[in-house]
Design a protein around this motif. Structure first.
Motif, PDB file in Angstrom:
ATOM      1  N   TYR A   1      -5.621  24.328   0.254  1.00 30.60           N
ATOM      2  CA  TYR A   1      -6.858  25.129   0.249  1.00 30.60           C
ATOM      3  C   TYR A   1      -6.844  26.104  -0.922  1.00 30.60           C
ATOM      4  O   TYR A   1      -7.823  26.214  -1.677  1.00 30.60           O
ATOM      5  N   ASN A   2      -5.733  26.805  -1.103  1.00 24.59           N
ATOM      6  CA  ASN A   2      -5.649  27.820  -2.146  1.00 24.59           C
ATOM      7  C   ASN A   2      -5.718  27.224  -3.551  1.00 24.59           C
ATOM      8  O   ASN A   2      -6.352  27.788  -4.449  1.00 24.59           O
TER       9      ASN A   2
ATOM     10  N   ALA B   1       0.817  -1.212   0.000  1.00 21.37           N
ATOM     11  CA  ALA B   1       0.000   0.000   0.000  1.00 21.37           C
ATOM     12  C   ALA B   1       0.849   1.261   0.000  1.00 21.37           C
ATOM     13  O   ALA B   1       1.937   1.302   0.585  1.00 21.37           O
ATOM     14  N   VAL B   2       0.342   2.293  -0.668  1.00 18.00           N
ATOM     15  CA  VAL B   2       0.950   3.625  -0.661  1.00 18.00           C
ATOM     16  C   VAL B   2      -0.106   4.592  -0.151  1.00 18.00           C
ATOM     17  O   VAL B   2      -1.183   4.715  -0.736  1.00 18.00           O
ATOM     18  N   GLN B   3       0.194   5.279   0.946  1.00 19.04           N
ATOM     19  CA  GLN B   3      -0.780   6.179   1.560  1.00 19.04           C
ATOM     20  C   GLN B   3      -0.166   7.542   1.863  1.00 19.04           C
ATOM     21  O   GLN B   3      -0.580   8.234   2.790  1.00 19.04           O
ATOM     22  N   SER B   4       0.785   7.922   1.027  1.00 21.37           N
ATOM     23  CA  SER B   4       1.482   9.201   1.223  1.00 21.37           C
ATOM     24  C   SER B   4       0.830  10.340   0.441  1.00 21.37           C
ATOM     25  O   SER B   4       1.394  11.421   0.348  1.00 21.37           O
ATOM     26  N   PHE B   5      -0.341  10.087  -0.132  1.00 21.28           N
ATOM     27  CA  PHE B   5      -1.055  11.110  -0.888  1.00 21.28           C
ATOM     28  C   PHE B   5      -2.420  11.343  -0.250  1.00 21.28           C
ATOM     29  O   PHE B   5      -2.895  10.539   0.553  1.00 21.28           O
ATOM     30  N   ARG B   6      -3.050  12.441  -0.641  1.00 16.52           N
ATOM     31  CA  ARG B   6      -4.414  12.734  -0.226  1.00 16.52           C
ATOM     32  C   ARG B   6      -5.189  13.248  -1.447  1.00 16.52           C
ATOM     33  O   ARG B   6      -4.596  13.775  -2.404  1.00 16.52           O
ATOM     34  N   VAL B   7      -6.484  13.128  -1.394  1.00 17.84           N
ATOM     35  CA  VAL B   7      -7.340  13.583  -2.486  1.00 17.84           C
ATOM     36  C   VAL B   7      -7.516  15.098  -2.419  1.00 17.84           C
ATOM     37  O   VAL B   7      -7.732  15.662  -1.343  1.00 17.84           O
ATOM     38  N   VAL B   8      -7.431  15.728  -3.588  1.00 19.10           N
ATOM     39  CA  VAL B   8      -7.864  17.124  -3.717  1.00 19.10           C
ATOM     40  C   VAL B   8      -9.308  17.142  -4.204  1.00 19.10           C
ATOM     41  O   VAL B   8     -10.178  17.740  -3.567  1.00 19.10           O
ATOM     42  N   ALA B   9      -9.571  16.455  -5.325  1.00 17.06           N
ATOM     43  CA  ALA B   9     -10.925  16.477  -5.874  1.00 17.06           C
ATOM     44  C   ALA B   9     -11.071  15.504  -7.036  1.00 17.06           C
ATOM     45  O   ALA B   9     -10.109  15.249  -7.764  1.00 17.06           O
TER      46      ALA B   9
ATOM     47  N   ALA C   1      -8.159  20.777   1.167  1.00 12.89           N
ATOM     48  CA  ALA C   1      -9.296  20.624   0.259  1.00 12.89           C
ATOM     49  C   ALA C   1     -10.595  20.505   1.043  1.00 12.89           C
ATOM     50  O   ALA C   1     -11.621  21.096   0.680  1.00 12.89           O
ATOM     51  N   ALA C   2     -10.551  19.731   2.144  1.00 12.99           N
ATOM     52  CA  ALA C   2     -11.749  19.551   2.968  1.00 12.99           C
ATOM     53  C   ALA C   2     -12.244  20.888   3.519  1.00 12.99           C
ATOM     54  O   ALA C   2     -13.460  21.126   3.597  1.00 12.99           O
TER      55      ALA C   2
ATOM     56  N   VAL D   1      -2.613  14.978  -4.054  1.00 18.64           N
ATOM     57  CA  VAL D   1      -1.530  15.845  -3.612  1.00 18.64           C
ATOM     58  C   VAL D   1      -0.723  15.128  -2.527  1.00 18.64           C
ATOM     59  O   VAL D   1      -1.234  14.238  -1.831  1.00 18.64           O
ATOM     60  N   ASP D   2       0.509  15.515  -2.385  1.00 19.65           N
ATOM     61  CA  ASP D   2       1.364  15.002  -1.320  1.00 19.65           C
ATOM     62  C   ASP D   2       0.693  15.265   0.033  1.00 19.65           C
ATOM     63  O   ASP D   2       0.254  16.383   0.319  1.00 19.65           O
ATOM     64  N   ALA D   3       0.620  14.242   0.863  1.00 17.37           N
ATOM     65  CA  ALA D   3      -0.012  14.392   2.176  1.00 17.37           C
ATOM     66  C   ALA D   3       0.677  15.445   3.022  1.00 17.37           C
ATOM     67  O   ALA D   3       0.059  16.041   3.918  1.00 17.37           O
ATOM     68  N   ASP D   4       1.963  15.701   2.763  1.00 11.68           N
ATOM     69  CA  ASP D   4       2.714  16.670   3.552  1.00 11.68           C
ATOM     70  C   ASP D   4       2.581  18.107   3.049  1.00 11.68           C
ATOM     71  O   ASP D   4       3.164  19.026   3.648  1.00 11.68           O
TER      72      ASP D   4
END
Length: 302
Positions: free
Chosen positions: A248-249, A86-94, A288-289, A238-241
């Protein structure tokens, strides 16, 4: 990547091949992010979803466009990520737009997925999103990879091979119209094969990230009727970090300018808060949230 000398943030966005939708659309999004969020985005051509996720994981990229199904594989460590984990170092933007599973051919004998038996068919690079989409479609029609003469080619190589008579059909997964298909259909008698009925029902029953989709008539040269198929969703990650402020921007830069983006690129017409926030199998970035919460939509974030 922060460049202190210019006081701003720079991000590299992984997209896809130059003849696919990710690359062109990524360029448009990059410009709106740069102009409205002050983040310099360098859009690069890549091998697509898996490569983008891996490059964010390794720190080479900060943004990427990916198929929603490949994103699910990465987060869970299945399919194309089963071997590496698993790779979980990213997060969703949209979520961005529908990526249609398009089966293209010039062979008049091929009218259905079942007709691919014994044919030479491009099913994408091994382990790619296209590859697993193709395997899902073939399985729903009672076929396996061994029932066809499988070829493993990019969008551009697939359409060139079709034109040269080296293959009989190709799976291409991208927003429609896809430049590679448009170019092929403008000079040959290429056409799309429907992926519908029981095949579509079987796919969606086993893989919940698929939905039905209609490619409208006249999407491609010579296409006189609507074509039914299935789709996954193009998603910006996007990178989780990455900082909450930056994410947001950049989210605001995209969704506060939906109409303008739609005027520049056809897939921009599919931008919406609802589409952006539904059907995600990985958590959103907190930046993003925060933006979506201001629009009245709460999403799961980490």
């Amino acid at each position: 990547m922060c460049f202190a000398s210019c006081g701003g943030t720079a991000m590299i966005m992984g997209t896809g091949g130059t003849q696919g939708t990710y690359y062109g659309y990524g360029g448009v999004l990059g410009q709106y992010i740069k102009n409205n969020a002050g983040i310099n985005v360098n859009v690069v051509s890549t091998d697509g979803s898996k490569a983008n996720i891996q490059s964010i994981d390794s720190g080479d990229y900060q943004l990427g466009t990916v198929q929603s199904d490949v994103m699910a594989y990465a987060w869970a460590g299945t399919n194309s990520f089963a071997e590496d984990g698993a790779v979980q170092s990213f997060r969703v933007v949209a979520g961005l737009y529908a990526e249609a599973v398009q089966l293209i051919t010039m062979d008049p004998e091929i009218k259905s997925v079942a007709d691919l038996a014994g044919k030479s068919v491009s099913i994408g690079a091994p382990g790619s999103g296209v590859y697993f989409n193709a395997i899902d479609v073939l399985a729903a029609a009672g076929l396996t990879e061994n029932d066809i003469k499988a070829q493993y080619q990019s969008f551009g190589d697939s359409t060139e091979a079709l034109k040269d008579g080296k293959i009989d059909a190709a799976f291409i997964v991208a927003g429609a119209p896809t430049p590679a298909i448009t170019e092929l259909a403008s000079t040959t008698a290429a056409y799309l094969v429907p992926i519908d009925g029981e095949i579509a029902d079987t796919i969606m029953a086993s893989c919940p990230y698929y939905t039905v989709y209609t490619i409208p008539a006249e999407t491609y040269p010579g296409q006189t009727e609507d074509i039914q198929t299935v789709t996954v969703k193009a998603t910006l990650i996007v990178d989780a970090d990455a900082s909450e402020e930056d994410v947001y921007n950049l989210t605001k830069a995209i969704f506060d300018n939906m109409d303008a983006i739609a005027a520049e690129h056809g897939k921009g017409a599919e931008l919406s808060i609802e589409n952006a926030t539904s059907g995600m199998t990985a958590p959103f970035h907190k930046g993003a949230a925060k933006y979506f919460a201001e629009k009245g939509v709460d999403v799961t974030a980490q």
